[in-house]
Design a protein around this motif. Structure first.
Motif, PDB file in Angstrom:
ATOM      1  N   LEU A 121      16.970  -4.152  23.859  1.00  0.00           N
ATOM      2  CA  LEU A 121      16.330  -3.727  25.108  1.00  0.00           C
ATOM      3  C   LEU A 121      14.983  -3.044  24.823  1.00  0.00           C
ATOM      4  CD1 LEU A 121      16.694  -3.472  28.208  1.00  0.00           C
ATOM      5  CD2 LEU A 121      17.791  -1.273  27.822  1.00  0.00           C
ATOM      6  N   GLN A 122      14.982  -2.164  23.823  1.00  0.00           N
ATOM      7  CA  GLN A 122      13.756  -1.457  23.421  1.00  0.00           C
ATOM      8  C   GLN A 122      12.649  -2.434  23.034  1.00  0.00           C
ATOM      9  OE1 GLN A 122      12.594   1.541  23.104  1.00  0.00           O
ATOM     10  NE2 GLN A 122      14.276   2.995  22.992  1.00  0.00           N
ATOM     11  N   GLU A 125      11.345  -4.341  26.031  1.00  0.00           N
ATOM     12  CA  GLU A 125      10.571  -3.505  26.939  1.00  0.00           C
ATOM     13  C   GLU A 125       9.209  -3.192  26.335  1.00  0.00           C
ATOM     14  OE1 GLU A 125       8.895  -0.283  29.049  1.00  0.00           O
ATOM     15  OE2 GLU A 125       9.601  -0.062  26.996  1.00  0.00           O
ATOM     16  N   PHE A 129       5.689  -3.954  27.985  1.00  0.00           N
ATOM     17  CA  PHE A 129       4.785  -2.820  28.224  1.00  0.00           C
ATOM     18  C   PHE A 129       3.408  -3.112  27.638  1.00  0.00           C
ATOM     19  CE2 PHE A 129       3.036   1.420  27.858  1.00  0.00           C
ATOM     20  CZ  PHE A 129       3.550   2.087  28.955  1.00  0.00           C
ATOM     21  N   VAL A 157       8.148   1.831  36.775  1.00  0.00           N
ATOM     22  CA  VAL A 157       9.126   2.636  37.519  1.00  0.00           C
ATOM     23  C   VAL A 157       9.278   2.079  38.936  1.00  0.00           C
ATOM     24  CG1 VAL A 157       9.444   4.897  38.622  1.00  0.00           C
ATOM     25  CG2 VAL A 157       8.938   4.768  36.177  1.00  0.00           C
ATOM     26  N   GLU A 160      11.029  -1.518  38.662  1.00  0.00           N
ATOM     27  CA  GLU A 160      12.427  -1.463  38.216  1.00  0.00           C
ATOM     28  C   GLU A 160      13.285  -0.619  39.152  1.00  0.00           C
ATOM     29  OE1 GLU A 160      12.526  -0.647  33.971  1.00  0.00           O
ATOM     30  OE2 GLU A 160      11.032  -2.217  33.659  1.00  0.00           O
TER      31      GLU A 160
ATOM     32  N   ARG B  93      11.077  12.577  32.725  1.00  0.00           N
ATOM     33  CA  ARG B  93      12.327  11.805  32.774  1.00  0.00           C
ATOM     34  C   ARG B  93      13.555  12.708  32.753  1.00  0.00           C
ATOM     35  NH1 ARG B  93      11.654   6.470  28.917  1.00  0.00           N
ATOM     36  NH2 ARG B  93      10.045   5.450  30.131  1.00  0.00           N
ATOM     37  N   THR B 162      12.931   5.831  37.229  1.00  0.00           N
ATOM     38  CA  THR B 162      12.773   6.683  36.051  1.00  0.00           C
ATOM     39  C   THR B 162      14.089   6.805  35.290  1.00  0.00           C
ATOM     40  OG1 THR B 162      11.000   7.928  37.091  1.00  0.00           O
ATOM     41  CG2 THR B 162      12.151   9.013  35.292  1.00  0.00           C
ATOM     42  N   PHE B 164      16.511   4.702  35.244  1.00  0.00           N
ATOM     43  CA  PHE B 164      16.790   3.403  34.624  1.00  0.00           C
ATOM     44  C   PHE B 164      15.986   3.244  33.332  1.00  0.00           C
ATOM     45  CE2 PHE B 164      16.243  -1.270  34.379  1.00  0.00           C
ATOM     46  CZ  PHE B 164      17.574  -1.632  34.342  1.00  0.00           C
ATOM     47  N   ARG B 165      14.737   3.752  33.355  1.00  0.00           N
ATOM     48  CA  ARG B 165      13.864   3.595  32.193  1.00  0.00           C
ATOM     49  C   ARG B 165      14.160   4.605  31.084  1.00  0.00           C
ATOM     50  NH1 ARG B 165      10.014   0.271  32.005  1.00  0.00           N
ATOM     51  NH2 ARG B 165       8.477   1.504  30.880  1.00  0.00           N
ATOM     52  N   LEU B 167      16.468   4.545  29.192  1.00  0.00           N
ATOM     53  CA  LEU B 167      17.008   3.789  28.054  1.00  0.00           C
ATOM     54  C   LEU B 167      15.914   3.290  27.114  1.00  0.00           C
ATOM     55  CD1 LEU B 167      19.644   1.800  30.078  1.00  0.00           C
ATOM     56  CD2 LEU B 167      20.190   3.251  28.144  1.00  0.00           C
ATOM     57  N   THR B 168      14.645   3.404  27.529  1.00  0.00           N
ATOM     58  CA  THR B 168      13.538   2.943  26.691  1.00  0.00           C
ATOM     59  C   THR B 168      12.671   4.148  26.309  1.00  0.00           C
ATOM     60  OG1 THR B 168      12.102   2.614  28.600  1.00  0.00           O
ATOM     61  CG2 THR B 168      13.459   0.752  27.946  1.00  0.00           C
ATOM     62  N   THR B 169      11.890   3.993  25.242  1.00  0.00           N
ATOM     63  CA  THR B 169      11.031   5.098  24.791  1.00  0.00           C
ATOM     64  C   THR B 169       9.910   5.329  25.798  1.00  0.00           C
ATOM     65  OG1 THR B 169      11.365   4.135  22.616  1.00  0.00           O
ATOM     66  CG2 THR B 169       9.816   5.953  22.760  1.00  0.00           C
ATOM     67  N   GLN B 170       9.603   6.586  26.050  1.00  0.00           N
ATOM     68  CA  GLN B 170       8.482   6.917  26.944  1.00  0.00           C
ATOM     69  C   GLN B 170       7.182   6.674  26.177  1.00  0.00           C
ATOM     70  OE1 GLN B 170       6.798   7.043  29.594  1.00  0.00           O
ATOM     71  NE2 GLN B 170       7.843   8.744  30.617  1.00  0.00           N
ATOM     72  N   LYS B 171       6.346   5.755  26.659  1.00  0.00           N
ATOM     73  CA  LYS B 171       5.112   5.419  25.937  1.00  0.00           C
ATOM     74  C   LYS B 171       3.881   6.061  26.573  1.00  0.00           C
ATOM     75  CE  LYS B 171       7.289   1.082  24.703  1.00  0.00           C
ATOM     76  NZ  LYS B 171       8.438   1.321  25.617  1.00  0.00           N
TER      77      LYS B 171
END
Lengths: 195, 195
Positions: A121-122, A125, A129, A157, A160, B93, B162, B164-165, B167-171
């Motif tokens: 998933l990472q 995404e 991104f 955001v 999704e 988040r 937010t 939901f996201r 699960l992914t790294t904050q970029k």
């Protein structure tokens, strides 16, 4: 010789497509965690051994499925033209392919307990991104890299969050939402001296 | 007599709490679809028969679990004070209880294939939505009902997108996001004559 290899590769791809299509049906029906390789094989009218020849594990299968979903999202993004169109899609909850969304919910739920799926998933995404940032760089050259990353995060955001809320009834007016989202997206990407 | 009934009710509630706690663990581990009543019973150190005395079905159990999650969200919402604070929570988040979020992902995935769970999700979301509209009515009396509903929808998209996201790294930079979200929320609720 080359023709033989081409034919073999084409058969391989067709078989892969069939397995992915069957896996999507199974995951939708039982969830990723509950769907077994035996169930997938039966849905694809293949033996478990044949499935393993194409995908060494259920994680490999989900990886290919997610890669394809991200490919189609990258393609859809490159056709995105203006803010008003995007605002309209969000306001009408007409954002992404609905079946893909439901499968990504499945993937997200599984990612919260399976580190390998979390990694898939990472990676997916991150690719999406960076693609979005690159598109932003072309469309909005006046923004800094950090500003573009923040815009992409906010848009992600919105898209999704909207996709997630598709499971509930829309209680607000789509027209009012369109106006709000259009203004939001406009303010998000306006030249930085106005900010 | 009343004391006896009180003691019995208290025991009943304690037992219900224990079953819900065990169910949350099972759902997180195996997913809602894959977790069986036998597994739930074993996790709660009870027999399947005893579980059924408290919850006639897995759907009834999930309903109680979702009700409790929504209760805690309604309580958290009533403590929400200003736009800047909410913007900060979204930017970092740090929106909702993380375990609750993961369970709601599970519920959403299940809702996409089980009509009873879809109904539970709908009812819960409607309660939350109306509570948020009511709070808006007190805090922003200048907005019309339709405007308030649109604001609540946008805020829900921001909070749930937010979550939901997570699960992914904050970029993106949390500071930049905070500025963007603060402005967005401010514009969302500003007096309508300025709109």
């Amino acid at each position: 010789m080359n023709k033989q290899r081409e034919a073999r590769d084409a058969r391989h791809r067709t078989r892969q497509d069939e397995i992915i299509a069957a896996a999507r049906r199974c995951f939708r029906q039982s969830g990723f965690h509950a769907a077994s390789m035996a169930q997938l094989a039966s849905a694809a009218s293949l033996s478990v051994g044949q499935i393993y020849r194409y995908f060494p594990s259920k994680d490999a299968l989900i990886e290919e499925m997610v890669t394809r979903i991200v490919d189609s999202r990258v393609a859809a993004m490159s056709e995105q033209t203006d803010a008003s169109h995007l605002a309209d899609m969000i306001a009408r909850r007409d954002t992404l392919n609905e079946e893909d969304e439901m499968l990504m919910l499945e993937v997200a739920a599984e990612a919260s307990r399976n580190p390998r799926v979390a990694e898939i998933l990472q990676t997916a995404e991150t690719r999406l991104f960076h693609n979005a940032c690159e598109k932003m760089r072309v469309d909005y050259p006046h923004l800094s890299d950090a500003q573009r990353a923040a815009c992409v995060e906010v848009l992600a955001v919105l898209v999704e969050g909207t996709a997630f809320r598709r499971l509930t009834t829309q209680k607000a007016s789509a027209d009012l939402l369109h106006t709000l989202y259009k203004q939001m997206i406009h303010d998000l990407v306006k030249p930085s001296e106005d900010k």
